[in-house]
Scaffold this motif. Structure first.
Motif, PDB file in Angstrom:
ATOM      1  N   CYS A 178       0.815  -1.217   0.000  1.00 25.15           N
ATOM      2  CA  CYS A 178       0.000   0.000   0.000  1.00 25.15           C
ATOM      3  C   CYS A 178       0.850   1.269   0.000  1.00 25.15           C
ATOM      4  O   CYS A 178       0.322   2.359  -0.198  1.00 25.15           O
ATOM      5  CB  CYS A 178      -0.993   0.000   1.147  1.00 25.15           C
ATOM      6  SG  CYS A 178      -0.425  -0.748   2.646  1.00 25.15           S
ATOM      7  N   ALA A 202      -4.187  -3.585   6.209  1.00 29.78           N
ATOM      8  CA  ALA A 202      -4.127  -2.410   7.089  1.00 29.78           C
ATOM      9  C   ALA A 202      -5.186  -2.564   8.166  1.00 29.78           C
ATOM     10  O   ALA A 202      -6.253  -3.139   7.921  1.00 29.78           O
ATOM     11  CB  ALA A 202      -4.355  -1.129   6.293  1.00 29.78           C
ATOM     12  N   VAL A 253       0.050  -1.111   9.064  1.00 32.14           N
ATOM     13  CA  VAL A 253       0.098  -1.655   7.702  1.00 32.14           C
ATOM     14  C   VAL A 253       1.043  -2.853   7.651  1.00 32.14           C
ATOM     15  O   VAL A 253       1.949  -2.989   8.479  1.00 32.14           O
ATOM     16  CB  VAL A 253       0.576  -0.593   6.676  1.00 32.14           C
ATOM     17  CG1 VAL A 253      -0.393   0.572   6.615  1.00 32.14           C
ATOM     18  CG2 VAL A 253       1.983  -0.107   7.001  1.00 32.14           C
TER      19      VAL A 253
END
Lengths: 210, 325
Positions: free
Chosen positions: B166, B292, B305
């Protein structure tokens, strides 16, 4: 092949006399051969002595720039002291271990450092720090070019016991061993200061990295 | 204009998909599915641009040369998270680095250790997380949701996410990030914007035809989220990260969860074939997931995360194998 040589016995007196007569007739050739042997031995002995003399950390820190900078960092690292008492000196990492040709190249290459010391103003710590990024990159490039040959003189994926490593190291070493990765891909700045700590590297401009 | 049987069937199929998105996960015997330890850490303001700047992140050059985040940092989460979450300068063997969390939440834990399992029943993909979020102070940033669990998913067509999870969508100018300048921005992918700088890409996008081509190529991150509150059924959403994060069809994703005292057991699922723009999930292909968790009513970057993980369906070589049940 003569009988004397075949049986391992001493040459006969007649044969010795013939050799001596040949030497008298060809004394110049004999002198050249003898002189060449003496000079060759002298060069070889000097080279070996020089290599031996310079392959010690104590020699490296006769240069005060080395002693004041990278040596101080090294004495705080696990390559200097550790729980096992194993010690790696400067030459263990920075002088090629497996090839006298590579060793000769490394030694001759350092003559450039002497030139830089005396003629390019790198005889003080401030100038050394300016040059640190370049020198660090050169050393890393050497490690990358040889796939960390000098590291592997002591460290070998095959000799590791993963169960005795920290979980993070275990995972990474397993992956690195599979890919036969270079040690310094991950282990930079572990003995000497990472140069990013010392200089403001120019900010990158490209962030579109796949 | 005549209506053909094919059109009717398609309409019925789409309506069915919207009305009844996914089966319940009750049919999955999770006890028989192998779990994978995934540690989620608190990242502070470590944006994509931060990670690619050598003076900020010492591995930036290695990442640029092709080393993935996970290759160096999986296993270090339990060291990194607690160091970042305090907001103090971070101490390493090689020196001290500045803080990357200017507004720490006092008492917030630095990591959440999760066990992740994935499975499929031939129709749906199920992603299951067991974790204990610990003693989480209430930040009141998101009063409606105590905890949010998010899966970011792509089928390999977002190379930045394949290598950086991410972080590919986390930029320096998003809301609450260092270069936001008070702006409200949600996650975006690098190639959708005209020029990425150390401060992020701002609001200038690439030309519309380029955007359309990127989208057509599958350059999007799926964003599945379960919103959790103790004693209440979870709510789920399905969004897509492209030039921004936006809801596409929240009905595609569903979730079940049980939890008490901070210990949660959450299953997020969606059909293997959810229809465009969602990727078809098929055997033999490799997919990329990152996780997450927002805990303690947090929002935006105040989350935990994971690094990227690979996944395959049924069998194969990957971090996670979605076994058939």
């Amino acid at each position: 092949m003569s009988q004397a040589m075949q049986t391992g016995t001493a040459p006969s007196p007649n044969r010795l006399r013939r050799w001596f007569a040949w030497l008298c007739l060809n004394w110049r050739l004999a002198a050249i051969a003898l002189g060449g042997a003496v000079v060759g031995w002298g060069v070889f002995a000097t080279w070996v002595t020089a290599i031996e003399y310079t392959n010690h950390t104590e020699f490296c820190i006769t240069c005060h720039v080395m002693k004041d900078t990278v040596y101080q960092e090294y004495t705080k690292s696990s390559h200097f002291t550790n729980q096992f008492g194993v010690h790696a000196g400067c030459p263990d990492c920075h002088v090629p271990q497996y090839s006298w040709i590579s060793e000769a190249e490394a030694k001759v290459g350092t003559i450039g450092e002497l030139y830089a010391f005396f003629f390019l103003g790198r005889s003080n710590d401030a100038n050394f720090e300016k040059e640190r990024p370049r020198m660090a990159k050169e050393v890393w490039a050497k490690f990358e070019a040889t796939n960390a040959r000098e590291c592997r003189h002591c460290h070998d994926y095959g000799n590791m016991i993963p169960e005795q490593q920290k979980p993070s190291a275990r995972i990474k070493h397993a992956d690195a061993a599979t890919k036969n990765e270079n040690c310094v891909d991950c282990h930079k700045g572990i003995t000497h200061k990472s140069y990013e700590e010392k200089v403001n590297a120019p900010a990158p401009t490209d962030f579109d990295v796949n | 204009m005549s209506i053909r049987f094919r059109d009717i069937a398609a309409a019925v199929g789409i309506a069915g998909l919207l009305a009844c998105p996914a089966a319940n996960a009750a049919g999955i015997n999770w006890a028989s599915v192998p779990g994978k330890d995934v540690v989620l850490f608190y990242p502070g303001q470590s944006s994509w641009e931060w990670a690619l700047t050598p003076t900020d992140m010492s591995g930036a050059d290695d990442f640029r040369k092709g080393k993935d985040c996970a290759a160096c940092h999986i296993g270090e989460e339990k060291d990194m998270g607690p160091q970042i979450v305090t907001g103090q300068p971070r101490t390493f063997k090689t020196g001290v680095k500045p803080s990357i969390e200017p507004t720490p939440i006092p008492g917030k834990p630095g990591v959440i250790a999760a066990v992740v399992k994935v499975a499929n029943d031939g129709t749906n993909l199920y992603v299951h997380l067991d974790f204990n979020e610990g003693a989480q102070p209430n930040s009141n940033q998101d009063p409606a949701n105590a905890t949010k669990v998010t899966v970011m998913f792509n089928d390999g067509k977002v190379p930045e996410a394949n290598r950086g999870g991410c972080f590919a969508a986390c930029h320096d100018d998003l809301t609450a990030m260092p270069s936001a300048g008070g702006a409200t921005r949600t996650m975006y992918l690098p190639k959708t914007h005209a020029k990425l700088t150390r401060q992020g890409a701002g609001d200038v996008l690439v030309a519309p035809d380029q955007l359309a081509a990127l989208k057509a190529s599958g350059y999007q991150l799926e964003y599945w989220q379960a919103m959790l509150n103790p004693g209440q059924p979870p709510r789920a959403t399905a969004e897509m990260v492209f030039d921004k994060r936006e809801v596409v069809n929240s009905a595609v994703v569903a979730a079940e969860a049980t939890g008490s005292g901070g210990a949660w057991s959450v299953t997020i699922h969606r059909p293997l074939n959810a229809g465009a723009p969602f990727s078809a999930i098929v055997p033999g292909a490799t997919y990329y997931l990152a996780f997450a968790i927002h805990s303690g009513h947090t929002a935006r970057r105040f989350h935990y995360v994971s690094f990227e993980r690979t996944m395959v369906l049924n069998s194969g070589a990957a971090d996670l194998v979605a076994v058939k049940q």
